[in-house]
Scaffold this active site. Structure first.
Site, PDB file in Angstrom:
ATOM      1  N   CYS A 254       0.831  -1.211   0.000  1.00 32.99           N
ATOM      2  CA  CYS A 254       0.000   0.000   0.000  1.00 32.99           C
ATOM      3  C   CYS A 254       0.866   1.261   0.000  1.00 32.99           C
ATOM      4  O   CYS A 254       1.483   1.559  -1.013  1.00 32.99           O
ATOM      5  CB  CYS A 254      -0.995  -0.054   1.148  1.00 32.99           C
ATOM      6  SG  CYS A 254      -2.428   0.985   0.828  1.00 32.99           S
TER       7      CYS A 254
ATOM      8  N   HIS B  80      -3.076  -5.173   1.665  1.00 32.53           N
ATOM      9  CA  HIS B  80      -2.414  -5.444   2.946  1.00 32.53           C
ATOM     10  C   HIS B  80      -2.544  -6.925   3.275  1.00 32.53           C
ATOM     11  O   HIS B  80      -3.503  -7.321   3.926  1.00 32.53           O
ATOM     12  CB  HIS B  80      -3.108  -4.669   4.070  1.00 32.53           C
ATOM     13  CG  HIS B  80      -2.976  -3.192   3.989  1.00 32.53           C
ATOM     14  ND1 HIS B  80      -2.061  -2.482   4.708  1.00 32.53           N
ATOM     15  CD2 HIS B  80      -3.669  -2.286   3.280  1.00 32.53           C
ATOM     16  CE1 HIS B  80      -2.180  -1.199   4.440  1.00 32.53           C
ATOM     17  NE2 HIS B  80      -3.149  -1.053   3.582  1.00 32.53           N
TER      18      HIS B  80
ATOM     19  N   GLU C  72      -0.831  -8.430   5.378  1.00 30.89           N
ATOM     20  CA  GLU C  72      -0.398  -8.627   6.769  1.00 30.89           C
ATOM     21  C   GLU C  72      -1.558  -8.604   7.751  1.00 30.89           C
ATOM     22  O   GLU C  72      -1.380  -8.992   8.890  1.00 30.89           O
ATOM     23  CB  GLU C  72       0.653  -7.573   7.146  1.00 30.89           C
ATOM     24  CG  GLU C  72       0.168  -6.147   7.325  1.00 30.89           C
ATOM     25  CD  GLU C  72      -0.111  -5.410   6.023  1.00 30.89           C
ATOM     26  OE1 GLU C  72       0.022  -6.015   4.956  1.00 30.89           O
ATOM     27  OE2 GLU C  72      -0.487  -4.227   6.098  1.00 30.89           O
TER      28      GLU C  72
HETATM   29  N1  GLN Z   1      -3.572   6.428   0.767  1.00 24.42           N
HETATM   30  C1  GLN Z   1      -2.360   6.161   1.480  1.00 24.42           C
HETATM   31  C2  GLN Z   1      -1.185   6.957   0.938  1.00 24.42           C
HETATM   32  O1  GLN Z   1      -1.292   7.639  -0.025  1.00 24.42           O
HETATM   33  C3  GLN Z   1      -2.002   4.693   1.472  1.00 24.42           C
HETATM   34  C4  GLN Z   1      -3.020   3.914   2.261  1.00 24.42           C
HETATM   35  C5  GLN Z   1      -2.489   2.691   2.928  1.00 24.42           C
HETATM   36  O2  GLN Z   1      -1.286   2.458   3.017  1.00 24.42           O
HETATM   37  N2  GLN Z   1      -3.409   1.921   3.477  1.00 24.42           N
HETATM   38  O3  GLN Z   1      -0.135   6.860   1.487  1.00 24.42           O
END
Ligand code: GLN
EC number: 4.3.3.6
Length: 239
Positions: free
Chosen positions: A117, A216, A218
């Site tokens: 992410c 994610h 994890e």
């Molecule tokens: N929207 C977040 C960002 O731009 C990422 C979201 C996440 O890691 N769950 O960093």
């Protein structure tokens, strides 16, 4: 090194960072032939985000996990996980903690890294919808769109087939997730979404020693993506 740790991942959320490996095994959906303790030393970038969950997943698949907040800690690890969280915050803290340049260097030198992410965002060479001045560590020749799934499906889960992960689909949790909009030569697409509202989006990629997912793994208790990363680390060590 410090001693006398309580059994559950001390120092991951706050407090002084210990260089001592965490040895508590977590729950695992992917049993490994290797016992924990002899696996690679994998840092988890512990500036912000879901650091503890990655540490548990790594330990569950036989790696030794340590938090990384300082340059000396980054130099000591075999590989690094960049957790989800908020990429703009991780970027600012990495620069403030003097990790940014060293991390770029280690990635360029071939250190295996896995970003989930916000971690995917931090590994991308190019961003869409970054805030002004936002920087990444780079290394992955991809264009990543931040917050790409938009309002309707800001958070959702989906079962995904991920190339390189055996044993059926991976339950993937997406939280204000980015997607990969363009991939360069040498970047392998490992998974695409199937959700009707945003189907066929690239959400897992691999390039050399770098692995990244929009989702994610994890937080779902399925450690097979972490097991894939540990296999990549082992393969890199043998070359
Ligand atoms: N929207 C977040 C960002 O731009 C990422 C979201 C996440 O890691 N769950 O960093």
């Amino acid at each position: 090194m410090s001693s006398g740790h309580p059994p559950i991942l001390p120092g991951w959320d706050h407090g002084p960072v210990s260089a001592a490996p965490v040895t508590t095994p977590g729950p695992s959906a992917a049993p490994t032939a290797r016992s924990s303790g002899d696996g690679p030393l994998v840092g988890v970038l512990a500036l912000q985000g879901d650091v503890r969950e990655h540490a548990r997943a790594l330990e569950a698949v036989g790696a030794r996990a340590v938090p990384v907040r300082r340059p000396s800690e980054l130099r000591a690890v075999d590989a690094l996980v960049l957790p989800g969280g908020e990429s703009t915050t991780i970027d600012k803290l990495a620069r403030r903690f003097e990790l940014h340049d060293l991390l770029r260097e280690r990635i360029a030198d071939g250190m295996p890294a896995y970003g989930s992410c916000a971690g995917l965002i931090m590994l991308a060479d190019r961003l869409v919808d970054a805030i002004p001045g936002q920087q990444t560590f780079g290394g992955l020749d991809v264009l990543v769109r931040r917050n790409a799934f938009g309002r309707q499906v800001e958070s959702f889960e989906e079962d995904l087939d991920v190339d390189g992960v055996e044993g059926g689909p991976v339950r993937a949790a997406f939280i204000r997730a980015p997607w990969v909009e363009q991939v360069g030569d040498g970047v392998e697409v490992l998974a695409r979404t199937r959700t009707a509202a945003a189907a066929d989006r690239v959400v897992a990629v691999r390039s050399g020693n770098l692995l990244a997912t929009s989702f994610h793994p994890e937080i779902t208790g399925d450690h097979r993506v972490h097991a894939l990363f540990v296999r990549m680390i082992d393969a890199a060590a043998q070359r």
